[in-house]
Motif scaffolding. Structure first.
Motif, PDB file in Angstrom:
ATOM      1  N   ASP B 107      17.678 -20.395   8.979  1.00 46.02           N
ATOM      2  CA  ASP B 107      16.468 -19.702   8.525  1.00 46.02           C
ATOM      3  C   ASP B 107      16.874 -18.409   7.818  1.00 46.02           C
ATOM      4  O   ASP B 107      18.016 -17.957   7.917  1.00 46.02           O
ATOM      5  CB  ASP B 107      15.534 -19.418   9.698  1.00 46.02           C
ATOM      6  CG  ASP B 107      16.170 -18.495  10.714  1.00 46.02           C
ATOM      7  OD1 ASP B 107      16.360 -17.295  10.418  1.00 46.02           O
ATOM      8  OD2 ASP B 107      16.528 -18.995  11.803  1.00 46.02           O
ATOM      9  N   SER B 179      21.547 -21.284   6.689  1.00 44.18           N
ATOM     10  CA  SER B 179      20.836 -20.010   6.793  1.00 44.18           C
ATOM     11  C   SER B 179      20.905 -19.219   5.487  1.00 44.18           C
ATOM     12  O   SER B 179      19.914 -18.629   5.052  1.00 44.18           O
ATOM     13  CB  SER B 179      21.427 -19.187   7.945  1.00 44.18           C
ATOM     14  OG  SER B 179      21.006 -19.729   9.178  1.00 44.18           O
ATOM     15  N   VAL B 196      12.344 -22.909   8.780  1.00 42.05           N
ATOM     16  CA  VAL B 196      13.662 -23.383   9.210  1.00 42.05           C
ATOM     17  C   VAL B 196      14.008 -24.599   8.353  1.00 42.05           C
ATOM     18  O   VAL B 196      13.246 -25.567   8.305  1.00 42.05           O
ATOM     19  CB  VAL B 196      13.657 -23.766  10.705  1.00 42.05           C
ATOM     20  CG1 VAL B 196      15.012 -24.350  11.114  1.00 42.05           C
ATOM     21  CG2 VAL B 196      13.307 -22.552  11.554  1.00 42.05           C
TER      22      VAL B 196
END
Lengths: 443, 225
Positions: B107, B179, B196
């Motif tokens: 994320d 990420s 996410v």
């Protein structure tokens, strides 16, 4: 939509070369400004001597410096040097690729210092994205997998035992034009990322047949073992045309910077597709849409569209002499250069010595080979008046190298990869030759 | 004349954004015939073979190969079988449909810290670019950024994992790559800060510029096009 409203995909703030190169140019500008006057003073003196060489006074001077009459220049009375394991250029010849500070991943071929069509291997241009890997040939492996019957590993020795082919082809980077040429731009700086070699290797088709390709497969994802693991998607048709896994260049193993010990070579296609240090080919149904075939090596074209998988390099020509920083004198001047097309053979090169009012055919030096550099010559009697000289190429498909205006019109004024418009050289009344600036790009 | 489907039977399955990749050069070529072009300009052909630069004849051999299973046996018996372990060690490619994406997720919040550590030195704290490295994040008018130019979200993951950080490629975990990818997509307003991303949802993220990409049709013309 007006042109002003269109996104500026070529904005200089948006790419790897934002300070002094267009995003789609991989060509360095001149690194340093050498004093033109200093360069020319020597040449001018020689020209003067030629023109007035028959006057009595100068004839006397010539006699005093005659190599024929100078004992110190007579090598015929002493033994020469013995044979050596490795030949070297004459120490009098200072010929080299040109580099650029701050741009470590490229070097250019010095076209104006070369003759014929073959680029000496140590002068072949370099373009890589993360440096040259050091590969031990004993540990080299090529993996072919994906939609194949027999996923396989081939050693370098294996590759050399397949049937081989040898052919002469140019290799050209798709971003082969300087972003901001000026009057002091040399011929080599107009197209430094072009070279021409004799390549030897195994036809890719033979390797694919050896592993057995699924009839539903359409693409090959080729990948290198450099630090960006450079990869491109190649239509499988190219393997059945002329793609090869090359391990030889100009009669010897590939140079490290050209992909040693083995590389993909796609004749006539933009250089980036010919993956160097090839380690993997995945046979697939669809392209991988790698960064290099989406973000890079794509270009805006008409109607705010972005052209993708623009593989073939279109016809182009380059006068290598006369050009900056030469000075010519009235009388016979041999205009010469190279022309090439990724579509096939060069069929014609035309020269204009009156700034494109009229065009005359140049002499093409045989052999004229497909997807290969062709040398052209044009005997010109220069009358001493200012002139602008141009070349333009045509290939066997009928494709003619465009003018800048035609090129711009085809892309709504944007530049980008696959820049191949005609360029000119300005000849002053003093015989000084300079690049003829013509660009006015939308940024 | 052969149809595109005959010559390139798989052209239709090319993923969204460049669907009917080569068939498109057909319609463009025919368009040009009716246009008002100078007399010395002709459309060379609308034959698919030429449109993608393949010599007629060699393409016939490919058709023959595809239709003759007996041609798929080995001829030279060079090389050796690749092991599954070898293939998985090198097979890092990611396709636009998500094939090849690894397990894991990421994320933008975790990505922000990783970006600052591994990426900002070359690409700028905000992704604005530090010459000669171009911008990654769109500010409306700054060139080929992820938001303004990149046609596929999967390419972001693939390229970071493949080639970044520059000089130490391969040093990030798949989790970290997810990420950083999320952070860059978020900063380009392509996902929300809390999204996410993983192998399932990354391929479906819409890229604003994707529909501008078109196939190369230059070889259907004998003039600059």
């Amino acid at each position: 939509m007006s042109s002003e409203q269109q996104p500026t995909g070529n904005s200089r703030t948006g790419d790897e070369y934002p300070t002094d190169a267009s995003p789609d140019s991989e060509v360095p500008n001149e690194a340093t400004s050498i004093s033109r006057r200093r360069l020319l003073s020597g040449a001018g003196a020689i020209g003067t001597a030629f023109i007035f060489g028959k006057s009595t006074e100068l004839a006397a001077q010539t006699e005093q410096s005659s190599p024929i009459l100078d004992p110190s220049s007579d090598t015929s009375k002493v033994l020469g040097t013995p044979g050596t394991e490795l030949g070297q250029r004459s120490p009098h010849e200072k010929i080299s690729r040109f580099l650029r500070p701050g741009r470590p991943w490229t070097s250019g071929t010095p076209h104006e210092d070369l003759m014929g069509t073959i680029t000496p291997s140590d002068l072949h241009f370099e373009r890589h994205h993360s440096g040259v890997p050091a590969i031990d040939p004993a540990k080299y492996a090529l993996l072919i997998h994906g939609m194949v019957d027999r996923p396989s590993v081939f050693s370098l020795d294996n590759l050399k035992h397949f049937p081989s082919v040898t052919s002469v082809h140019f290799l050209e980077c798709a971003g082969n034009y300087p972003s901001r040429p000026d009057e002091n731009t040399r011929p080599s700086r107009v197209a430094p990322l072009l070279s021409n070699s004799e390549w030897t290797g195994v036809p890719l088709r033979i390797l694919l047949e050896e592993v057995g390709v699924d009839p539903d497969a359409s693409w090959l994802i080729a990948e290198g073992q450099d630090a960006v693991k450079m990869n491109r998607s190649i239509p499988i048709e190219k393997a059945w045309d002329d793609a090869m896994i090359a391990y030889g260049q100009n009669g010897e193993p590939l140079r490290p910077e050209q992909g040693y010990p083995a590389r993909l070579f796609n004749p006539g296609w933009e250089g980036n597709t010919s993956i160097k240090w090839l380690r993997r080919i995945e046979v697939t149904k669809q392209p991988s849409m790698t960064r290099e075939e989406t973000v890079r090596y794509s270009e805006y074209t008409k109607g705010n569209k972005i052209r993708q998988f623009s593989f073939v390099m279109d016809a182009r020509s380059l006068i290598t002499s006369p050009g900056y920083p030469e000075t010519i004198r009235p009388g016979f001047v041999q205009i010469q250069g190279i022309a090439w097309s990724g579509r096939g053979k060069i069929s014609q090169v035309e020269i204009s010595v009156d700034n494109r009012k009229t065009w005359q055919p140049a002499i093409l030096q045989e052999p004229v080979l497909s997807k290969s550099c062709t040398r052209f010559h044009f005997p010109w009697q220069w009358d001493g008046e200012p002139a602008v000289i141009w070349s333009r190429a045509k290939d066997e498909t009928g494709y003619r190298q465009p003018s800048l205006d035609e090129h711009k019109a085809s892309r709504d004024g944007r530049r980008g990869y696959h820049t191949n418009f005609t360029v000119g050289w300005n000849v002053g009344a003093d015989g000084e030759v300079a690049y003829y600036p013509q660009e006015d790009w939308k940024t | 004349m052969k149809s595109p489907a005959q010559l390139l039977p798989k052209a239709k399955i090319i993923v969204a954004g460049s669907g009917l990749l080569f068939a498109a050069s057909f319609s463009l070529g025919q368009e040009a015939i009716t246009g008002s072009t100078p007399e010395d300009r002709i459309v060379v052909t609308t034959d698919q073979d030429v449109a993608i630069g393949i010599h007629p004849g060699t393409i016939e051999d490919l058709h023959d190969y595809r239709s003759n299973p007996e041609r798929r046996s080995a001829t030279y018996n060079l090389g050796r079988a690749a092991t599954e372990e070898e293939i998985s060690a090198w097979d890092i490619g990611v396709s636009p449909d998500g094939q090849g994406l690894p397990a894991g997720s990421g994320d933008s919040k975790r990505g922000a810290a990783l970006y600052a550590l591994h990426c900002a030195a070359c690409h700028g704290q905000e992704g604005e670019g530090i010459p000669p490295n171009g911008a990654l994040v769109s500010d409306g008018n700054n060139g080929k950024t992820i938001g303004s130019y990149w046609p596929y979200p999967t390419t972001v993951f693939d390229y970071i994992r493949r080639a970044m950080p520059f000089g130490t490629p391969g040093s990030l975990s798949d989790q970290e790559v997810y990420s950083i990818t999320a952070f860059l997509l978020y900063r380009n307003d392509l996902i929300t800060e809390d999204t996410v991303i993983d192998a399932n949802n990354l391929p479906g993220i819409k890229m604003p510029n994707a529909d501008k990409f078109t196939p190369d049709d230059r070889e259907s013309y004998n003039y600059v096009h």
